[in-house]
Scaffold this active site. Structure first.
Site, PDB file in Angstrom:
ATOM      1  N   ASN A 198       0.815  -1.222   0.000  1.00 34.79           N
ATOM      2  CA  ASN A 198       0.000   0.000   0.000  1.00 34.79           C
ATOM      3  C   ASN A 198       0.853   1.280   0.000  1.00 34.79           C
ATOM      4  OD1 ASN A 198      -2.554  -1.017  -0.244  1.00 34.79           O
ATOM      5  ND2 ASN A 198      -2.966  -1.103   1.966  1.00 34.79           N
ATOM      6  N   LEU A 234      -3.213  -9.243   6.085  1.00 32.24           N
ATOM      7  CA  LEU A 234      -2.932  -8.814   4.717  1.00 32.24           C
ATOM      8  C   LEU A 234      -1.601  -8.083   4.572  1.00 32.24           C
ATOM      9  CD1 LEU A 234      -6.446  -7.622   3.431  1.00 32.24           C
ATOM     10  CD2 LEU A 234      -5.355  -9.844   3.167  1.00 32.24           C
ATOM     11  N   HIS A 235      -0.927  -7.803   5.675  1.00 23.87           N
ATOM     12  CA  HIS A 235       0.407  -7.202   5.640  1.00 23.87           C
ATOM     13  C   HIS A 235       0.462  -5.926   4.807  1.00 23.87           C
ATOM     14  CE1 HIS A 235       0.656 -11.691   5.782  1.00 23.87           C
ATOM     15  NE2 HIS A 235       1.196 -11.396   6.940  1.00 23.87           N
ATOM     16  N   CYS A 236      -0.637  -5.141   4.857  1.00 18.40           N
ATOM     17  CA  CYS A 236      -0.704  -3.860   4.130  1.00 18.40           C
ATOM     18  C   CYS A 236      -0.478  -4.017   2.627  1.00 18.40           C
ATOM     19  CB  CYS A 236       0.302  -2.841   4.664  1.00 18.40           C
ATOM     20  SG  CYS A 236       0.105  -2.465   6.398  1.00 18.40           S
ATOM     21  N   ALA A 237      -0.732  -5.201   2.101  1.00 13.67           N
ATOM     22  CA  ALA A 237      -0.465  -5.420   0.677  1.00 13.67           C
ATOM     23  C   ALA A 237      -1.607  -6.186   0.021  1.00 13.67           C
ATOM     24  CB  ALA A 237       0.867  -6.153   0.500  1.00 13.67           C
TER      25      ALA A 237
END
Lengths: 85, 384
Positions: free
Chosen positions: B98, B335-338
């Site tokens: 992101n 989601l690990h910011c991705a």
């Protein structure tokens, strides 16, 4: 000791400190000083060398990619009694 | 505690990092570049040292082209927003974080379009898909060097050539690779390289930066005091001051310098080889198990030390929670910011559990994690 100094000014502090680092191994003394009041400069730090070494200092800095703003020759005798400049 | 969240931030740090920071804070914690007194000069020299180290690490000739930022997110924002104009096109990959996707897509209302080059199910970007997605108005190609979800390493050299051929700028997000994979801005045709200090560079949080090719025009995100050109009302154009308004994180950057020195002393090769051994152990152990779904290349040569998986029948968040609470193993789930990466690997709804070992982890710890997963699978329901 010469009765004048070559004062190198720089566009940023990064370049002044880079110049000090590059000239550290030079066979002459290069001292970092605050820019003397009578000079206009882009950043507050300058490098002082004996005018006899002005050309070689300029060349060394150019070879290392350090941007110089200007070089001024200032007389020594007008400096204060503490003689730091 | 077994710490396996190095892809979020590396921990522990080499001893020299806190020692250098403590020395800076206690012995010469002055404002660099803002005065001529000796402490200020010493702080300025320390900053220069770190800048020079970063330049050396990435093959940058003039360290003035390295700009310090708070983190890689700020560096990416600066690069993406600083080089694009209305009417431009940005190409990103299907594995972006992101930190790339959000700033890029935020420019849509300025008439800057972003599109996504698709990646394979293991997260690999085929340079042919970059070529296919280039447009006449593509100003910027922005690619994640390695994914924070799967560790997938992208062929940046090949992608850089395509960007250059189309006269687009090439921005590489090195959040996961700086300090662990060799990166040379000239050899890979990188115009803009964004890095963070607190992951594989082993420095503290609050450090990062952007390398800017001297031929690339970038607008600053912020204006302010630089300790230079003070009489002007306009922001100075000269590097690095153009992008470094305000007092920097001197203490943090000194710590970053110590982190990089540690890497150079140990040798990046040695660090990478150790992390590959750890990754190999995890991948081999997880592959054997039927109840595990493993994502990414599953090959230590093709990925950084990031291993994502799911355990059938259990939610990723639950597995991560149990690993922490019962087995004292720190991992990250979700989601690990991705989200783009999860769309690519097919885990948008469920996320993954991510194991990200670092240089200070051991093979025994990897075995302990694999054993813990066997226990969780067997006892899973008792934790519900």
């Amino acid at each position: 000791m010469s009765d004048s100094s070559a004062i190198f000014t720089f566009p940023t502090t990064h370049h002044a400190l880079k110049a000090e680092q590059v000239l550290k191994s030079a066979p002459f003394k290069a001292t970092i000083i605050p820019v003397p009041r009578e000079l206009t400069s882009l950043c507050g730090l300058a490098i002082k060398v004996d005018p006899a070494y002005q050309t070689v200092a300029e060349q060394t800095l150019a070879d290392s990619g350090v941007k110089i703003d200007q070089v001024f020759i200032l007389p020594q005798q007008r400096r204060g009694s503490l003689g730091l400049f | 505690m077994i710490y396996l969240d190095n892809a979020a931030t590396s921990w522990p740090k080499p001893q020299g990092v806190s020692a250098a920071m403590s020395e800076c804070l206690n012995e010469y914690g002055a404002n660099p570049g803002r005065g001529g007194h000796r402490l200020s000069l010493q702080a300025g020299r320390a900053l220069l040292e770190t800048r020079d180290l970063v330049a050396e690490l990435f093959g940058v000739k003039d360290s003035a082209q390295v700009v310090f930022t708070l983190n890689v997110t700020e560096a990416l924002n600066l690069a993406i927003k600083g080089v694009t104009q209305p009417g431009d096109h940005i190409l990103i990959s299907g594995m972006e974080h992101n930190a790339v996707a959000r700033p890029a897509f935020s420019l849509a209302d300025k008439g800057i379009e972003t599109t996504i080059a698709p990646c394979s199910a293991t997260g690999l970007l085929d340079p042919a898909d970059v070529e296919k997605n280039m447009r006449d108005n593509t100003k910027l190609v922005c690619i994640n060097h390695a994914s924070n979800v799967t560790g997938t390493i992208q062929p940046i050299k090949e992608i850089g050539k395509i960007a250059r051929k189309h006269e687009a700028l090439f921005l590489v997000d090195c959040a996961q690779t700086a300090g662990v994979l060799p990166i040379d801005v000239e050899k890979s045709g990188i115009d803009l390289l964004a890095f963070t200090g607190h992951k594989s560079l082993l420095g503290p949080q609050g450090t990062g930066g952007l390398y800017i090719n001297p031929e690339v025009e970038v607008s600053p995100l912020k204006q302010g005091g630089t300790g230079s050109h003070s009489e002007l009302m306009e922001q100075p154009e000269i590097m690095p001051d153009k992008f470094e308004s305000g007092t920097p994180n001197t203490v943090g950057l000194v710590g970053l310098g110590a982190g990089i020195r540690f890497i150079m002393k140990e040798g990046m090769d040695k660090i990478r080889r150790h992390e590959q051994r750890l990754t190999r152990e995890l991948v081999a152990g997880l592959k054997k198990r039927e109840e595990i779904i493993l994502y990414g290349p599953a090959s230590p040569e093709k990925q950084t030390a990031v291993v994502s998986f799911n355990l059938r029948g259990l939610e990723a968040n639950e597995v991560s929670f149990i690993l922490d609470q019962v087995f004292d193993i720190a991992t990250r789930s979700g989601l690990h910011c991705a989200p783009l990466a999860h769309q690519t690997i097919g885990t948008m709804e469920i996320g993954t559990v991510r194991l990200s070992p670092g240089y200070f982890n051991t093979i025994e710890e990897m075995k302990a994690v694999l054993d813990a997963l066997v226990t969780i699978e067997r006892e899973g329901s008792t934790y519900e």
